[in-house]
Design a protein around this motif. Structure first.
Motif, PDB file in Angstrom:
ATOM      1  N   SER A 270      -9.725 -46.218 -10.552  1.00  0.00           N
ATOM      2  CA  SER A 270      -8.902 -46.790 -11.798  1.00  0.00           C
ATOM      3  C   SER A 270      -9.166 -46.334 -13.006  1.00  0.00           C
ATOM      4  N   ALA A 271     -10.322 -45.522 -13.320  1.00  0.00           N
ATOM      5  CA  ALA A 271     -10.853 -45.172 -14.391  1.00  0.00           C
ATOM      6  C   ALA A 271      -9.674 -44.142 -14.893  1.00  0.00           C
ATOM      7  N   GLY A 272      -9.050 -43.241 -14.275  1.00  0.00           N
ATOM      8  CA  GLY A 272      -7.805 -42.318 -14.619  1.00  0.00           C
ATOM      9  C   GLY A 272      -6.796 -43.230 -15.002  1.00  0.00           C
ATOM     10  N   GLN A 273      -6.367 -44.267 -14.439  1.00  0.00           N
ATOM     11  CA  GLN A 273      -5.061 -45.036 -14.827  1.00  0.00           C
ATOM     12  C   GLN A 273      -5.443 -45.640 -16.193  1.00  0.00           C
ATOM     13  N   ILE A 274      -6.844 -46.092 -16.456  1.00  0.00           N
ATOM     14  CA  ILE A 274      -7.092 -46.746 -17.800  1.00  0.00           C
ATOM     15  C   ILE A 274      -7.060 -46.005 -18.731  1.00  0.00           C
ATOM     16  N   ASP A 275      -7.478 -44.729 -18.603  1.00  0.00           N
ATOM     17  CA  ASP A 275      -7.391 -43.371 -19.681  1.00  0.00           C
ATOM     18  C   ASP A 275      -5.969 -42.918 -20.112  1.00  0.00           C
ATOM     19  N   ILE A 276      -5.128 -42.833 -18.963  1.00  0.00           N
ATOM     20  CA  ILE A 276      -3.852 -42.454 -19.207  1.00  0.00           C
ATOM     21  C   ILE A 276      -2.995 -43.586 -20.086  1.00  0.00           C
ATOM     22  N   TRP A 277      -3.388 -45.157 -19.601  1.00  0.00           N
ATOM     23  CA  TRP A 277      -2.842 -45.998 -20.478  1.00  0.00           C
ATOM     24  C   TRP A 277      -3.406 -46.029 -21.964  1.00  0.00           C
ATOM     25  N   MET A 278      -4.630 -45.893 -22.077  1.00  0.00           N
ATOM     26  CA  MET A 278      -4.805 -45.701 -23.630  1.00  0.00           C
ATOM     27  C   MET A 278      -4.255 -44.509 -24.130  1.00  0.00           C
ATOM     28  N   SER A 279      -4.275 -43.494 -23.353  1.00  0.00           N
ATOM     29  CA  SER A 279      -3.591 -42.066 -24.065  1.00  0.00           C
ATOM     30  C   SER A 279      -2.240 -42.418 -24.547  1.00  0.00           C
ATOM     31  N   TRP A 280      -1.454 -43.045 -23.558  1.00  0.00           N
ATOM     32  CA  TRP A 280       0.069 -43.385 -23.792  1.00  0.00           C
ATOM     33  C   TRP A 280       0.265 -44.119 -25.082  1.00  0.00           C
ATOM     34  N   ASN A 281      -0.772 -45.066 -25.308  1.00  0.00           N
ATOM     35  CA  ASN A 281      -0.679 -45.901 -26.499  1.00  0.00           C
ATOM     36  C   ASN A 281      -1.034 -45.201 -27.662  1.00  0.00           C
ATOM     37  N   LEU A 282      -2.150 -44.176 -27.687  1.00  0.00           N
ATOM     38  CA  LEU A 282      -2.263 -43.415 -29.008  1.00  0.00           C
ATOM     39  C   LEU A 282      -1.156 -42.213 -29.167  1.00  0.00           C
ATOM     40  N   TYR A 283      -0.461 -41.977 -28.129  1.00  0.00           N
ATOM     41  CA  TYR A 283       0.333 -40.962 -28.131  1.00  0.00           C
ATOM     42  C   TYR A 283       1.638 -41.506 -29.143  1.00  0.00           C
ATOM     43  N   GLN A 284       1.727 -42.815 -29.140  1.00  0.00           N
ATOM     44  CA  GLN A 284       3.050 -43.246 -29.745  1.00  0.00           C
ATOM     45  C   GLN A 284       2.702 -43.093 -31.354  1.00  0.00           C
ATOM     46  N   LEU A 285       1.617 -42.477 -31.673  1.00  0.00           N
ATOM     47  CA  LEU A 285       1.207 -42.479 -33.119  1.00  0.00           C
ATOM     48  C   LEU A 285       1.613 -41.164 -33.720  1.00  0.00           C
ATOM     49  N   ASN A 286       1.930 -40.999 -34.670  1.00  0.00           N
ATOM     50  CA  ASN A 286       2.263 -39.484 -35.404  1.00  0.00           C
ATOM     51  C   ASN A 286       1.963 -39.871 -36.917  1.00  0.00           C
ATOM     52  N   TRP A 287       1.987 -38.711 -37.798  1.00  0.00           N
ATOM     53  CA  TRP A 287       2.369 -38.907 -39.091  1.00  0.00           C
ATOM     54  C   TRP A 287       3.680 -39.322 -39.582  1.00  0.00           C
ATOM     55  N   PRO A 288       3.897 -40.052 -40.760  1.00  0.00           N
ATOM     56  CA  PRO A 288       5.239 -40.399 -40.678  1.00  0.00           C
ATOM     57  C   PRO A 288       6.070 -39.043 -41.100  1.00  0.00           C
ATOM     58  N   SER A 289       7.554 -39.215 -40.689  1.00  0.00           N
ATOM     59  CA  SER A 289       8.189 -37.938 -40.799  1.00  0.00           C
ATOM     60  C   SER A 289       9.589 -38.393 -41.433  1.00  0.00           C
ATOM     61  N   PHE A 290      10.368 -37.420 -41.750  1.00  0.00           N
ATOM     62  CA  PHE A 290      11.571 -37.728 -42.223  1.00  0.00           C
ATOM     63  C   PHE A 290      12.677 -37.829 -41.307  1.00  0.00           C
ATOM     64  N   PRO A 291      12.530 -37.195 -40.180  1.00  0.00           N
ATOM     65  CA  PRO A 291      13.325 -37.540 -38.935  1.00  0.00           C
ATOM     66  C   PRO A 291      13.327 -39.082 -38.457  1.00  0.00           C
ATOM     67  N   ALA A 292      12.031 -39.705 -38.488  1.00  0.00           N
ATOM     68  CA  ALA A 292      11.794 -40.908 -37.999  1.00  0.00           C
ATOM     69  C   ALA A 292      12.646 -41.819 -39.171  1.00  0.00           C
ATOM     70  N   LEU A 293      12.398 -41.417 -40.316  1.00  0.00           N
ATOM     71  CA  LEU A 293      13.143 -42.261 -41.465  1.00  0.00           C
ATOM     72  C   LEU A 293      14.745 -42.391 -41.139  1.00  0.00           C
ATOM     73  N   ARG A 294      14.944 -40.968 -41.089  1.00  0.00           N
ATOM     74  CA  ARG A 294      16.639 -40.795 -40.868  1.00  0.00           C
ATOM     75  C   ARG A 294      17.106 -41.561 -39.591  1.00  0.00           C
ATOM     76  N   TYR A 295      16.218 -41.366 -38.645  1.00  0.00           N
ATOM     77  CA  TYR A 295      16.667 -42.197 -37.102  1.00  0.00           C
ATOM     78  C   TYR A 295      16.787 -43.690 -37.423  1.00  0.00           C
ATOM     79  N   LEU A 296      15.724 -44.171 -38.335  1.00  0.00           N
ATOM     80  CA  LEU A 296      15.891 -45.674 -38.412  1.00  0.00           C
ATOM     81  C   LEU A 296      17.015 -46.143 -39.285  1.00  0.00           C
ATOM     82  N   LEU A 297      17.213 -45.411 -40.323  1.00  0.00           N
ATOM     83  CA  LEU A 297      18.336 -45.718 -41.088  1.00  0.00           C
ATOM     84  C   LEU A 297      19.811 -45.518 -40.302  1.00  0.00           C
ATOM     85  N   LYS A 298      19.858 -44.412 -39.614  1.00  0.00           N
ATOM     86  CA  LYS A 298      20.965 -43.888 -39.086  1.00  0.00           C
ATOM     87  C   LYS A 298      21.581 -45.242 -37.700  1.00  0.00           C
TER      88      LYS A 298
END
Length: 578
Positions: A270-298
């Protein structure tokens, strides 16, 4: 002095006649008309709906390891959190024999909608009856009672929630997003009780809500909410910081810790599954970007309609009292959610869903401050858009059933080749009754010019319910034909050798779930595991056999096909040559 200033800048001035609440039977009828169509009379649909059903179905008919480690007929879904699937699997266990497994699984979506709707209603009611939200007292009396004002605002928030264009499809799917919305709304309700009463015991409910959110769709959103609540505590009442840190935070860790402990105890590797689950959560984060803002507004403009104009006006109207709980609490949810959207690496409309509960509540407090002209503009926009949409749905259905108008009928056939029209009298009668109710509602709103607060959104929510009702009665067989894999699964099952014991495949999770359920196919846990039957998924444009060469041995083609409505996707069934 502070009291004088607070009273001076209160933006709400209302008579008691404006706070007539909707009858309870009307709220119940609207909720049922919204949620039941779309749950009944269809198969699991392509992508998220089928994937979620596949995990629930595997759990319901599997072992303890299947319940702890989400998978679809042996395909590991390690990034998934389990709570939504536990509820769906439990519903299959309880109601599957009576309703069938797909509909039983969708009972969980109905439960999630019930939790979210009730939480939004009660959170708005508690905020609306507070003294700092009350209208100004009139010179000769006649202002509404606090409870009546709170109840009317709660009715308005409920109608706004039903009217969200972006919520419509997602609330009828078995996706974790529907449960995330429910728990987010419940977290808002518990936060209102906590800050309204000041009692530390309400922090227990906050912690449990956040913990359940973690095992529903990861820890990013709960973490953002906790930061927002701590910020609110700093602004309003610093004595609330300790209960949040010493009670809510530890309790939020309990559900995920219990799941991980059970996973490590009862599931090997199960260790691999927990690592993947944690990595998936962290992968959602990035630096703020103009495309993300444009998507939110659009996309946020239509996704959050009709709430965002009322919510924006509420912030402006209450700008002199920004620390009142109904403004500050909703903003302490909205701001972290908006920040997570801007930090997200994906541009998907699902990430906009958490905006909806706080927007519905905030927009309700904009209703009593909106000018009559603005309300009339929203009403006329709703009448024109939804009447036109309903008319188009009716014309399209007539063309689909009768062949006239010819061009519309041709387009409908082109999108779903091979579909045979099937007239259903019950669905037709329901659609007629829904249309008549819309005409009566529009006539009441225009001719009576009611003064009740929720008049501003009743046409928006009614129009959404009407169009959804028409689509899920008149067009449901056509939509289901185009989005279901049931037909392809039956074709493949008919071509399978009678002696087949396992099937090697590369199909995606949605297809695997549908084929396993509808075709009763036994898939191998890993690709290229030596089975005598091979099911390949690729694109029609791929004309070479490079994909087939990844599987050892020589193969004989038994069948080739696709869903009639999908021009790109292709499936091929092979048997190992002897």
């Amino acid at each position: 002095m502070q009291t004088i200033l607070t009273t001076k800048f209160k933006p709400v001035r209302l008579p008691a006649s404006a706070t007539r609440a909707l009858p309870r039977w009307a709220l119940l009828a609207l909720g049922l008309l919204y949620i039941l169509p779309g749950l009944i009379g269809r198969d699991p649909w392509k992508s998220d709906d089928a994937i979620s059903f596949g995990i629930m179905w595997t759990m319901a008919h599997g072992t303890l390891q299947d319940w702890l480690s989400p998978n679809i007929a042996g395909m590991q879904m390690a990034a998934e959190s389990p709570l939504t699937y536990w509820l769906g699997a439990l519903c299959i266990k309880l109601f599957g024999a009576l309703l069938g497994d797909p509909l039983a699984a969708r009972v969980s979506a109905g439960i999630a909608f019930l939790i979210s709707a009730l939480s939004i209603w009660y959170a708005t009611y508690l905020l609306g009856r507070r003294s700092d939200a009350q209208p100004l007292k009139l010179a000769f009396g006649g202002q509404p009672e606090a409870r009546d004002f709170g109840r009317t605002l709660a009715d308005g928030a409920f109608l706004i929630y039903l009217g969200f264009l972006g919520l419509l499809l997602h609330s009828h799917e078995t996706s974790p997003k529907s449960m995330q919305l429910a728990l987010l709304a419940f977290a808002m309700y518990t936060a209102v009780r906590f800050f309204d009463s000041g009692k530390a015991r309400n922090s227990i409910a906050i912690g449990l809500a956040l913990g359940l959110l973690v095992i529903t769709y990861g820890w990013l959103l709960p973490a953002g909410i906790l930061i927002g609540l701590l910020t609110l505590a700093v602004i309003r009442n610093r004595r609330a910081i300790l209960p949040l840190l010493l009670i809510s935070l530890p309790l939020a860790v309990v559900p995920v810790a219990a799941w991980i402990f059970a996973l490590k105890t009862f599931t090997p590797d199960s260790a691999g599954q927990i690592d993947i689950w944690m990595s998936w959560n962290l992968y959602q984060l990035n630096w703020p970007s103009f495309p993300a803002l444009r998507y939110l507004l659009k996309y946020g403009i239509w996704f959050a309609w009709p709430a965002w104009p009322f919510a924006a006006w509420a912030i402006y109207a209450w700008r002199h009292q920004e620390k009142t709980l109904h403004i500050s609490l909703t903003l302490c949810f909205l701001i972290p959610i908006a920040a997570l959207i801007l930090l997200n690496v994906h541009s998907e409309e699902e990430m906009l869903l958490p905006l909806l509960p706080p927007l519905a509540i905030l927009a309700a407090f904009g209703l009593p401050t909106m000018k009559r002209g603005a309300i009339n503009a929203v009403d006329w926009f709703s009448v024109m858009i939804f009447t036109f949409s309903a008319t188009f749905i009716w014309i399209g259905w007539i063309a689909k059933e009768t062949g006239w108008p010819a061009q519309i009928a041709k387009n409908a056939h082109k999108l779903a080749p091979g579909y045979q029209p099937d007239f259903n009298l019950i669905s037709f009668v329901i659609a007629i009754l829904g249309t008549l109710c819309w005409i009566v509602l529009v006539n009441w709103r225009i001719s009576r010019q009611p003064s009740v607060l929720w008049r501003a959104v009743v046409l928006s929510s009614g129009g959404v319910i009407l169009c959804w009702l028409l689509l899920t009665t008149l067009w449901m067989p056509w939509i289901n034909y185009g989005r279901s894999y049931a037909g392809v699964a039956e074709q493949i099952a008919q071509r399978l050798p009678s002696t087949v014991t396992c099937i090697d495949t590369n199909v995606g999770p949605a297809q695997r779930a549908s084929f396993a359920y509808f075709g009763k196919m036994q898939f191998a846990t890993d690709e290229n595991s030596g089975c005598d039957v091979l099911l390949l998924q690729d694109a029609m444009r791929d004309q070479d056999d490079r994909l087939l060469q990844q599987f050892s041995g020589k193969w004989k083609l038994l069948w080739e096909g696709r869903r009639p409505s999908d021009r790109d996707e292709r499936f091929r069934l092979y048997r190992r040559a002897r």
